[in-house]
Design a protein around this motif. Structure first.
Motif, PDB file in Angstrom:
ATOM      1  N   TRP A 165       4.194   0.546 -11.724  1.00 49.74           N
ATOM      2  CA  TRP A 165       4.180  -0.689 -10.946  1.00 49.74           C
ATOM      3  C   TRP A 165       4.383  -1.912 -11.832  1.00 49.74           C
ATOM      4  O   TRP A 165       5.069  -2.867 -11.445  1.00 49.74           O
ATOM      5  CB  TRP A 165       2.866  -0.807 -10.172  1.00 49.74           C
ATOM      6  N   TRP A 221       4.839 -12.097  -3.977  1.00 48.35           N
ATOM      7  CA  TRP A 221       4.949 -12.373  -2.541  1.00 48.35           C
ATOM      8  C   TRP A 221       5.056 -13.875  -2.289  1.00 48.35           C
ATOM      9  O   TRP A 221       5.893 -14.334  -1.511  1.00 48.35           O
ATOM     10  CB  TRP A 221       3.747 -11.788  -1.816  1.00 48.35           C
ATOM     11  N   ASN A 235       6.686  -8.016   1.997  1.00 47.05           N
ATOM     12  CA  ASN A 235       5.781  -7.736   3.116  1.00 47.05           C
ATOM     13  C   ASN A 235       5.366  -6.269   3.147  1.00 47.05           C
ATOM     14  O   ASN A 235       4.175  -5.943   3.296  1.00 47.05           O
ATOM     15  CB  ASN A 235       6.456  -8.118   4.436  1.00 47.05           C
ATOM     16  N   GLN A 236       6.338  -5.376   3.008  1.00 53.06           N
ATOM     17  CA  GLN A 236       6.020  -3.954   2.993  1.00 53.06           C
ATOM     18  C   GLN A 236       5.157  -3.594   1.784  1.00 53.06           C
ATOM     19  O   GLN A 236       4.244  -2.762   1.877  1.00 53.06           O
ATOM     20  CB  GLN A 236       7.305  -3.124   2.972  1.00 53.06           C
ATOM     21  N   MET A 237       5.433  -4.237   0.646  1.00 51.60           N
ATOM     22  CA  MET A 237       4.643  -3.980  -0.550  1.00 51.60           C
ATOM     23  C   MET A 237       3.190  -4.399  -0.348  1.00 51.60           C
ATOM     24  O   MET A 237       2.257  -3.665  -0.711  1.00 51.60           O
ATOM     25  CB  MET A 237       5.239  -4.734  -1.748  1.00 51.60           C
ATOM     26  N   ILE A 239       1.542  -4.640   2.474  1.00 48.82           N
ATOM     27  CA  ILE A 239       0.899  -3.703   3.402  1.00 48.82           C
ATOM     28  C   ILE A 239       0.512  -2.415   2.682  1.00 48.82           C
ATOM     29  O   ILE A 239      -0.587  -1.879   2.854  1.00 48.82           O
ATOM     30  CB  ILE A 239       1.843  -3.410   4.587  1.00 48.82           C
ATOM     31  N   THR A 240       1.425  -1.910   1.839  1.00 50.75           N
ATOM     32  CA  THR A 240       1.150  -0.687   1.090  1.00 50.75           C
ATOM     33  C   THR A 240      -0.045  -0.855   0.168  1.00 50.75           C
ATOM     34  O   THR A 240      -0.937   0.018   0.101  1.00 50.75           O
ATOM     35  CB  THR A 240       2.390  -0.287   0.264  1.00 50.75           C
ATOM     36  N   LEU A 241      -0.102  -1.973  -0.546  1.00 50.58           N
ATOM     37  CA  LEU A 241      -1.200  -2.194  -1.482  1.00 50.58           C
ATOM     38  C   LEU A 241      -2.524  -2.381  -0.767  1.00 50.58           C
ATOM     39  O   LEU A 241      -3.570  -1.893  -1.230  1.00 50.58           O
ATOM     40  CB  LEU A 241      -0.886  -3.407  -2.362  1.00 50.58           C
ATOM     41  N   LEU A 243      -3.344  -1.099   2.149  1.00 48.33           N
ATOM     42  CA  LEU A 243      -3.731   0.227   2.622  1.00 48.33           C
ATOM     43  C   LEU A 243      -4.302   1.068   1.478  1.00 48.33           C
ATOM     44  O   LEU A 243      -5.300   1.777   1.654  1.00 48.33           O
ATOM     45  CB  LEU A 243      -2.516   0.932   3.245  1.00 48.33           C
ATOM     46  N   TRP A 244      -3.667   0.982   0.325  1.00 48.98           N
ATOM     47  CA  TRP A 244      -4.174   1.726  -0.835  1.00 48.98           C
ATOM     48  C   TRP A 244      -5.559   1.220  -1.240  1.00 48.98           C
ATOM     49  O   TRP A 244      -6.427   2.015  -1.606  1.00 48.98           O
ATOM     50  CB  TRP A 244      -3.206   1.607  -1.999  1.00 48.98           C
ATOM     51  N   SER A 248      -8.439   3.977  -1.156  1.00 50.08           N
ATOM     52  CA  SER A 248      -8.966   4.372  -2.463  1.00 50.08           C
ATOM     53  C   SER A 248     -10.335   3.778  -2.756  1.00 50.08           C
ATOM     54  O   SER A 248     -10.845   3.930  -3.872  1.00 50.08           O
ATOM     55  CB  SER A 248      -7.987   3.945  -3.568  1.00 50.08           C
TER      56      SER A 248
END
Length: 309
Positions: A165, A221, A235-237, A239-241, A243-244, A248
């Protein structure tokens, strides 16, 4: 008549012109700016004729250097990103040789460290360790350490994912900010991540560059919204982070992820929304304000852990 001794009254031959930097070299080519003779090593081809190296240098000094969209110097390669990855890898190699490095330099508010392997139970006296007890370097050093290769739950994947990353995000953000502003964003995010851990989870030991990486994502962002250009899909990034961060939370430091993300958003806004006039000065003031907020969080955490005498 000897040619070496001309007749009386004859005019001596005029000496050949020489280079202004090398008197032993003949040169009949003059600089079009200063009119000095210059040999092939001391002149450069220009639009019209030649210019000496000193005139070329002075001309470059008067040329305004190209800047990134947010005021940084343009570089050919992501030097800062590569340097950060190298530091993380170097720290990981140190951990492999000296595993106790994690306990000594990881982010820890307050706790009792495990005794060394060769300690004497009869003489060993446990002592408190952590940021609250003067080990302030942990706020930064913990961001360059990672779990050992066999440590549950991620092992070596911990550093592999973080460096992946960092490479993908760092190159883009550094290209937009330049080296110094990029490093400021990264290091502030690392400090913000550690400060949040110190405040919300002071008795847990945390390590990893993920907080700083979350900060890079937040900064990216904001800069993408400001510039209107989003090649990585911000935006998708995000959301992914997020959620992670949630998924986690049971085995990773969500506090560090949250602190890094919030600090990265603030630092990105501090850099991206500074006016063009006096931009460098305004950005420095804005980043100092973000650092002050991080310091306030650290002070609050210290007050919570330090008993009133």
């Amino acid at each position: 008549m000897d040619a070496a001794h001309p007749a009386p009254g004859a005019q001596a031959p005029e000496a050949a012109p020489t280079c202004f930097r090398h008197p032993d070299r003949e040169s009949y080519v003059r600089c079009t700016r200063c009119d000095r003779n210059a040999c092939p090593d001391c002149r450069r081809e220009a639009a019209v004729g030649y210019q000496c190296v000193e005139c070329v240098k002075s001309g470059h000094q008067g040329t305004r250097q190209a800047r990134t969209a947010f005021g940084g110097r343009i570089t050919a390669r992501p030097y800062a990103t590569v340097a950060l990855i190298a530091l993380n890898v170097a720290a990981y190699l140190v951990e492999l040789v000296r595993p106790e490095t994690l306990d000594r330099f990881g982010v820890l508010g307050s706790g009792v460290l495990a005794p060394p392997a060769d300690y004497d139970p009869a003489t060993y006296v446990p002592h408190l360790s952590g940021i609250a007890h003067g080990e302030w370097e942990r706020l930064l050093t913990g961001a360059f350490l990672h779990l050992g290769p066999t440590t549950w739950p991620m092992g070596i994947l911990h550093i592999v994912f973080n460096m992946y990353w960092l490479w993908n995000l760092g190159r883009v953000v550094e290209d937009r900010l330049g080296v110094l502003r990029f490093l400021a964003l990264y290091l502030l995010s690392a400090l913000g991540s550690s400060a949040m851990i110190y405040w919300l989870a002071p008795h847990s030991l945390a390590v990893g560059a993920s907080g700083a990486v979350f900060g890079l994502a937040g900064g990216y962002w904001v800069l993408s919204r400001r510039q209107g250009y989003d090649p990585l899909g911000g935006n998708q990034m995000m959301i992914t982070l997020v959620l992670w961060m949630v998924l986690s939370a049971g085995f990773a430091s969500w506090q560090g992820h949250l602190g890094g993300l919030l600090t990265g958003l603030a630092a990105g806004a501090a850099l991206g929304y500074a006016p063009r006039q006096q931009r460098g000065l305004v950005q420095a003031i804005n980043l100092t304000a973000v650092l002050a907020l991080v310091a306030v969080v650290a002070v609050i955490a210290t007050d919570q852990l330090t008993p009133i005498s």
